[in-house]
Design an enzyme around this catalytic site. Structure first.
Site, PDB file in Angstrom:
ATOM      1  N   ASP A 225       0.102  11.510  -9.522  1.00  0.00           N
ATOM      2  CA  ASP A 225      -0.726  10.302  -9.387  1.00  0.00           C
ATOM      3  C   ASP A 225      -0.327   9.597  -8.085  1.00  0.00           C
ATOM      4  OD1 ASP A 225      -1.967   7.520 -10.255  1.00  0.00           O
ATOM      5  OD2 ASP A 225      -2.730   9.005 -11.674  1.00  0.00           O
TER       6      ASP A 225
ATOM      7  N   LYS B  29      -7.952  13.441  -8.587  1.00  0.00           N
ATOM      8  CA  LYS B  29      -8.355  12.153  -9.164  1.00  0.00           C
ATOM      9  C   LYS B  29      -8.614  11.229  -7.995  1.00  0.00           C
ATOM     10  CE  LYS B  29      -6.172   8.260 -11.679  1.00  0.00           C
ATOM     11  NZ  LYS B  29      -5.071   7.933 -12.622  1.00  0.00           N
TER      12      LYS B  29
ATOM     13  N   ASP C 239      -9.382   7.615  -7.063  1.00  0.00           N
ATOM     14  CA  ASP C 239      -9.372   6.239  -7.543  1.00  0.00           C
ATOM     15  C   ASP C 239     -10.300   5.383  -6.671  1.00  0.00           C
ATOM     16  OD1 ASP C 239      -8.585   4.167  -9.159  1.00  0.00           O
ATOM     17  OD2 ASP C 239      -6.446   4.555  -8.954  1.00  0.00           O
TER      18      ASP C 239
ATOM     19  N   SER D 146     -12.911   7.783 -10.597  1.00  0.00           N
ATOM     20  CA  SER D 146     -12.661   6.491 -11.247  1.00  0.00           C
ATOM     21  C   SER D 146     -13.817   5.510 -11.021  1.00  0.00           C
ATOM     22  CB  SER D 146     -11.349   5.896 -10.732  1.00  0.00           C
ATOM     23  OG  SER D 146     -10.280   6.762 -11.016  1.00  0.00           O
TER      24      SER D 146
ATOM     25  N   ASP E  78      -6.826   0.776 -17.455  1.00  0.00           N
ATOM     26  CA  ASP E  78      -5.631   1.635 -17.527  1.00  0.00           C
ATOM     27  C   ASP E  78      -4.943   1.515 -18.877  1.00  0.00           C
ATOM     28  OD1 ASP E  78      -6.165   1.999 -14.883  1.00  0.00           O
ATOM     29  OD2 ASP E  78      -4.267   1.190 -14.149  1.00  0.00           O
TER      30      ASP E  78
HETATM   31  C1  GLA Z   1      -5.170   2.610 -10.898  1.00  0.00           C
HETATM   32  C2  GLA Z   1      -5.554   3.741 -11.837  1.00  0.00           C
HETATM   33  C3  GLA Z   1      -4.316   4.256 -12.548  1.00  0.00           C
HETATM   34  C4  GLA Z   1      -3.297   4.721 -11.532  1.00  0.00           C
HETATM   35  C5  GLA Z   1      -2.971   3.588 -10.560  1.00  0.00           C
HETATM   36  C6  GLA Z   1      -2.125   4.069  -9.425  1.00  0.00           C
HETATM   37  O1  GLA Z   1      -4.733   1.477 -11.592  1.00  0.00           O
HETATM   38  O2  GLA Z   1      -6.511   3.339 -12.768  1.00  0.00           O
HETATM   39  O3  GLA Z   1      -4.658   5.307 -13.414  1.00  0.00           O
HETATM   40  O4  GLA Z   1      -3.805   5.836 -10.850  1.00  0.00           O
HETATM   41  O5  GLA Z   1      -4.159   3.025 -10.010  1.00  0.00           O
HETATM   42  O6  GLA Z   1      -1.815   3.055  -8.524  1.00  0.00           O
END
Ligand code: GLA
Length: 432
Positions: free
Chosen positions: A82, A159, A161, A193, A222
């Site tokens: 992540d 992923k 974001d 996202s 989250d």
């Molecule tokens: C967002 C995403 C989380 C994670 C954080 C990382 O809040 O929704 O899942 O990836 O960023 O900073």
């Protein structure tokens, strides 16, 4: 009999389902694996906390655990980095680079390590100026280059974001990244996202478009390490099930976020509930826990074979909440292939185990059918049940009873294929 049922299914699918999936052929069932964020966050202090900081060591070790402790064989194949893996600056060529201290071998070497163990590597990017953790983001000008970088490294999932970008930039950038990933020629599962940044609901979110672009998408907030957080996600997803349920299917999934089983916030019953409810939602099973120290009981929940079989059912129909009782018992149903179904009886009570009595008839099963019932957590066959029979289950506070129902005898009458129904039509187990 079988052939007739199958051709009926093919016809029903052809008639009822527009072809809307992202055609990269990936994620035909919800992705399974491990993801660093919820448990390990943006801990970059490798001096003070060398074993838990975001570093190649952490991913090497988790890859070993996935490969050696029975996870991979069950389908947990992705190991997903992540946020906070990269250096604070792009290099002179404008390319994203990993933090040199924490990832001295580089991402390509990490991907090779992961692949050598029969696993796949996921990475994190952010469509915007910065990632949510303040690392370099992927602005519209960088989309192509970053897709090529990830592909060259041998990455298998992205992923993307959405911190630090506008709605307009997202509307451009998310489809653009889909095209850029496809153009690399490398199969890369694409997790967006986007909807989470637009409130998760129409008219701002168009799930038809999303399914054409992304393999999975975060719809909502989250997850945190608490039961309260799990409940808020469950509430939001099932309150909005008329919108969300039809959006899911092979190649395109709703993502209620990671599994926190094995961490600190959930009791045993609550852990079982998260697993059961995520399975009913046809959710990706991305664990975020320390696989080096996970308890046997958490492992048993996450490695339940029948549970995983249900989660990975090839029809990929997301389940729904079908009953909400005044007694704070809720019933969820997911139709499965071969006319099977999964039922989850969930208690929101906080007093004591509750005896809940109902019948399959009350849960809209076809008349005159007979099912073999298997308890998913106990593992045992409960017995044969006719649609008309009353039965009781005892559900612990904040826990579930989960059943797998296989038809033994079905009515002669053809049964409607339950697939993507308009709100209010009811939701029935499918004869497929
Ligand atoms: C967002 C995403 C989380 C994670 C954080 C990382 O809040 O929704 O899942 O990836 O960023 O900073």
């Amino acid at each position: 009999m079988e052939a007739v049922a199958l051709s009926g299914l093919a016809l029903a699918l052809a008639l009822a389902l527009p072809s809307v999936a992202l055609e990269n052929g990936l994620a035909r069932t919800p992705p399974m694996g491990w993801m660093s964020w919820e448990r390990f966050r943006c801990n970059v202090d490798c001096q003070a906390d060398p074993h838990n900081c975001i570093s190649e060591q952490l991913f090497f070790e988790m890859a070993d655990r996935l490969a050696e402790d029975g996870w991979r064989e069950l389908g947990y194949e992705y190991i997903n980095m992540d946020d906070c893996w990269s250096a604070k600056q792009r290099d002179a060529a404008g390319q994203l680079v990993p933090d040199p201290k924490r990832f001295p071998s580089g991402i390509k070497a990490l991907a090779d390590y992961v692949h050598a163990r029969g696993l796949k590597l996921g990475i994190y990017g952010d469509l915007g100026v910065f990632t949510c953790g303040g690392y370099p983001g992927t602005t519209l000008e960088n989309v192509k280059q970053d897709a090529q970088t990830f592909a060259a490294w041998g990455v298998d999932m992205l992923k993307l974001d959405g911190c630090y970008s506008s709605a307009e930039e997202q509307a451009k950038g998310y489809p653009e990244m889909a095209r850029a990933l496809n153009a690399t020629g490398r199969p890369i599962v694409y997790s967006c996202s986007w909807p989470a940044y637009q409130g998760g609901l129409p008219p701002k979110v168009n799930y038809t478009i999303l399914a054409e672009i992304c393999n999975l998408w975060r719809n909502y907030d989250d997850i945190q390490d608490s039961w309260e957080s799990v409940l808020s996600i469950v509430d939001w997803f099932f309150t909005n099930q008329d919108v969300l349920q039809p959006a899911a299917g092979p190649g395109h999934w709703n993502d209620p976020d990671m599994l926190i089983i094995g961490n600190f916030g959930l009791s045993f019953e609550q852990s079982r509930s998260q697993m059961a409810l995520w399975t009913v939602m046809a959710a990706p099973l991305l664990m975020s826990t320390d696989l080096r120290t996970i308890s046997p009981s958490a492992k048993e929940i996450l490695q339940n074979r029948l549970m995983i079989q249900i989660n990975q059912d090839p029809l990929g129909i997301q389940g729904r909440r079908i009953v909400k009782e005044k007694s704070h018992i809720e019933v969820f149903l997911r139709p499965l292939s071969r006319a099977a179904s999964a039922l989850v009886f969930f208690s929101r009570r906080t007093d004591m185990p509750f005896r809940y009595t109902t019948s399959l008839a009350k849960l809209h099963f076809p008349e005159d059918a007979v099912y073999e019932v298997q308890d998913v957590y106990v593992g045992k066959i409960v017995g044969a049940l006719r649609t008309a029979d009353n039965f009781s289950v005892v559900i612990n506070p904040s826990g579930v009873v989960m059943w797998y129902l296989r038809p033994m005898a079905l009515p002669v009458q053809p049964w409607h294929v339950a697939r993507q129904q308009a709100p209010g039509e009811g939701f029935h187990p499918a004869l497929l």
